[in-house]
Design a protein around this motif. Structure first.
Motif, short mmCIF file in Angstrom:
data_model
loop_
_atom_site.label_atom_id
_atom_site.label_comp_id
_atom_site.label_asym_id
_atom_site.label_seq_id
_atom_site.Cartn_x
_atom_site.Cartn_y
_atom_site.Cartn_z
N ARG A 203 0.61 -1.71 -0.27
CA ARG A 203 -0.17 -0.05 -0.30
C ARG A 203 0.96 1.14 0.10
N ASN A 204 0.97 1.74 1.27
CA ASN A 204 2.34 2.44 1.46
C ASN A 204 3.56 2.68 1.99
N LEU A 205 3.84 4.35 2.35
CA LEU A 205 5.25 4.04 2.78
C LEU A 205 5.33 3.42 4.53
N TYR A 206 3.81 3.15 5.65
CA TYR A 206 4.00 2.94 6.45
C TYR A 206 3.37 1.42 6.01
N GLU A 207 3.24 0.86 5.22
CA GLU A 207 3.05 -0.68 5.45
C GLU A 207 4.52 -1.05 5.18
N LEU A 208 5.12 -0.23 4.34
CA LEU A 208 6.98 -0.30 3.72
C LEU A 208 7.39 -0.39 5.32
N VAL B 12 -9.46 15.84 -1.58
CA VAL B 12 -8.85 14.26 -1.46
C VAL B 12 -7.87 13.12 -1.92
N GLN B 13 -7.16 14.19 -2.36
CA GLN B 13 -5.90 13.36 -1.74
C GLN B 13 -5.32 13.31 -0.59
N GLU B 14 -5.52 14.16 0.26
CA GLU B 14 -5.43 13.35 1.71
C GLU B 14 -6.16 12.56 2.29
N ASN C 102 -1.77 6.23 -2.33
CA ASN C 102 -0.02 7.03 -2.65
C ASN C 102 -0.19 8.22 -2.95
N PRO C 103 -0.76 9.39 -2.66
CA PRO C 103 -0.77 10.87 -3.68
C PRO C 103 -0.31 10.40 -5.18
N VAL C 104 -0.57 11.22 -5.89
CA VAL C 104 -0.39 11.97 -7.13
C VAL C 104 0.23 13.32 -6.80
N VAL C 105 -0.27 14.27 -6.77
CA VAL C 105 0.16 15.27 -6.26
C VAL C 105 1.25 15.37 -5.36
N VAL D 91 1.57 17.12 -1.80
CA VAL D 91 0.67 16.71 -1.36
C VAL D 91 1.84 14.85 -1.10
N TYR D 92 2.35 14.91 -1.51
CA TYR D 92 2.91 13.49 -1.29
C TYR D 92 4.82 14.07 -0.92
N GLU D 93 5.19 15.36 -0.65
CA GLU D 93 6.18 15.66 -0.06
C GLU D 93 5.88 15.91 1.19
N GLU D 94 4.36 16.41 1.52
CA GLU D 94 4.17 17.15 2.80
C GLU D 94 3.38 16.06 3.48
N PHE D 95 3.15 14.56 2.73
CA PHE D 95 3.36 13.19 3.33
C PHE D 95 4.83 12.30 4.02
N CYS D 96 5.58 12.74 3.46
CA CYS D 96 6.75 12.43 3.11
C CYS D 96 7.08 13.00 4.71
#
Length: 425
Positions: free
Chosen positions: A311-316, A372-374, A382-385, A388-393
């Protein structure tokens, strides 16, 4: 009489005639969707004029939405925009885009056309038959304004003149730029200078291996085959031969076909080698599995790679910190390289024949909104914008559960994305 809720709307029961009398259809009601994963969704009735919906979320938070009975006459003067596809009625980003778009203006109204109800299938043979029926349905004047889902091959549909290149529409929009996308996603959806599909979020769905073994993960199936011979380590132990061949050919198919003529560019010798590779490394059809290869079996050296849905970063982070090892996204190793595929959520394409391409694009933009990204991040997508991706990281970096080396691995996986999974039969 009693109030009855169904998938299509709200009804009252006429016991004398034993019939359901429509009160309203869901397509005429603007109901705010759930903003995160739910344990349950319950509809309530306060007479035949007012209704409620209770969202019980996975964290046991409860939200009550109140809405009124809306007559179809209120929206009768709006121009209809149809979004058609399989699972379109249950897609979270679509439901949010519908709600935000329909409540933001009064010229258009989006309606959903669910294909599972009209053209169901459960096998490849049935899918082919139903897709023939779908084409007939489209030719009878029922083609949607927006195609939805991964059940269609939009590259083929673009080449056939069925879906539009969105780049001219996007370039005419002074409020939007393709630079908002994560770079790898932007490059993936602008295939050969055209953009015929867009999605708001995705997950990883493919093969994974150790970074210490595969480096950046751009490998061919023959390189993996040779590595298996050199090390004596099996490639995988849970894949049938036909599935191995399918992975080599299906997902990177766009690179194995001449884009001008549409003809396959592989030689007979190359196809023969793929068959031999698959037979030598895969199980016979119908063979039973002893156990399924996963990241732990790769880490401990049982197999070179494993196929999994990540799924995403947290699962990884959970997987890599438990094993204290770095993984790389191999995707689907093929003949000339690997297809590092994104498994998209909310994949859409605009019809080449719709009169309302600008309105369709305005609808799609809501799926790319920060809101919607959040919501997609909250669903482990995983967001495509890019912002939002940089803020997520950045948020993950501040948490104790995600080490920096895991974020580095995650960023490398995101940067490797170069194709989109399609389940077109």
């Amino acid at each position: 009489g009693d109030i009855v809720f169904s998938d299509t709307g709200v009804y009252t029961v006429d016991f004398d005639s034993a019939t359901l009398i429509p009160i309203t259809e869901w397509s005429y009601v603007d109901i705010k969707p759930a903003y995160k994963s739910t344990l349950s969704e319950t509809n309530l009735s306060y007479g035949d004029k007012r209704f409620g919906r209770v969202y019980t979320y996975n964290d046991y938070e409860v939200e009550l939405i109140i809405f009124n009975n809306i007559s179809a006459d209120i929206y009768g003067k709006r121009t209809a925009i149809i979004v058609g596809g399989y699972d379109v009625s249950t897609s979270v980003p679509i439901k949010w885009a519908v709600y935000l778009f329909n409540t933001s203006q009064d010229e258009y109204r989006v309606y959903l056309d669910e294909y599972w109800e009209k053209f169901p299938y459960s096998s490849g043979e049935e899918a082919q038959s139903q897709f023939d029926a779908l084409i007939k349905y489209f030719n009878e004047g029922n083609a949607p304004d927006i195609y939805f889902g991964s059940n269609f091959d939009y590259r083929y549909m673009y080449n056939s003149g069925l879906v539009a290149d969105m780049l001219p529409i996007i370039e005419a929009d002074s409020d939007f730029s393709m630079d908002v996308f994560v770079p790898s996603i932007r490059e993936t959806i602008t295939d050969d200078g055209v953009c015929y599909q867009i999605f708001p979020a995705y997950t990883f769905n493919g093969n994974f291996g150790l970074r210490s073994v595969f480096g950046d993960g751009d490998v061919t199936y023959s390189m993996i085959d040779e590595l298996s011979r050199q090390t004596g380590t099996s490639i995988r132990g849970d894949e049938q031969a036909a599935e191995l061949a399918d992975q080599v050919l299906r997902y990177p198919l766009g690179e194995l076909v001449d884009k001008q003529s549409g003809n396959h560019i592989l030689s007979v010798e190359e196809l023969t080698d793929i068959v031999e590779y698959s037979v030598n490394n895969g199980m016979p059809n119908g063979a039973s599995l002893n156990y399924i290869a996963d990241m732990d079996t790769v880490h401990y050296g049982s197999y070179l790679m494993c196929r999994r849905f990540l799924r995403n970063l947290y699962e990884l982070a959970t997987l890599e910190t438990q094993l204290n090892d770095s993984f790389v996204y191999l995707g689907f190793p093929s003949v000339y390289g690997a297809a590092h595929a994104a498994d998209p959520d909310g994949l859409v394409a605009i019809s080449a024949d719709t009169e309302y391409q600008d309105a369709c694009w305005q609808f799609i933009k809501f799926m790319l909104s920060d809101e919607v990204q959040e919501i997609e991040i909250g669903r482990s997508q995983n967001p495509v914008v890019n912002s939002v991706y940089e803020e997520f990281c950045a948020r993950a970096s501040e948490s104790e559960e995600v080490p920096e080396w895991v974020i580095t691995d995650y960023r490398a996986m995101v940067s490797s994305i170069d194709s989109v999974i399609s389940y077109d039969w």
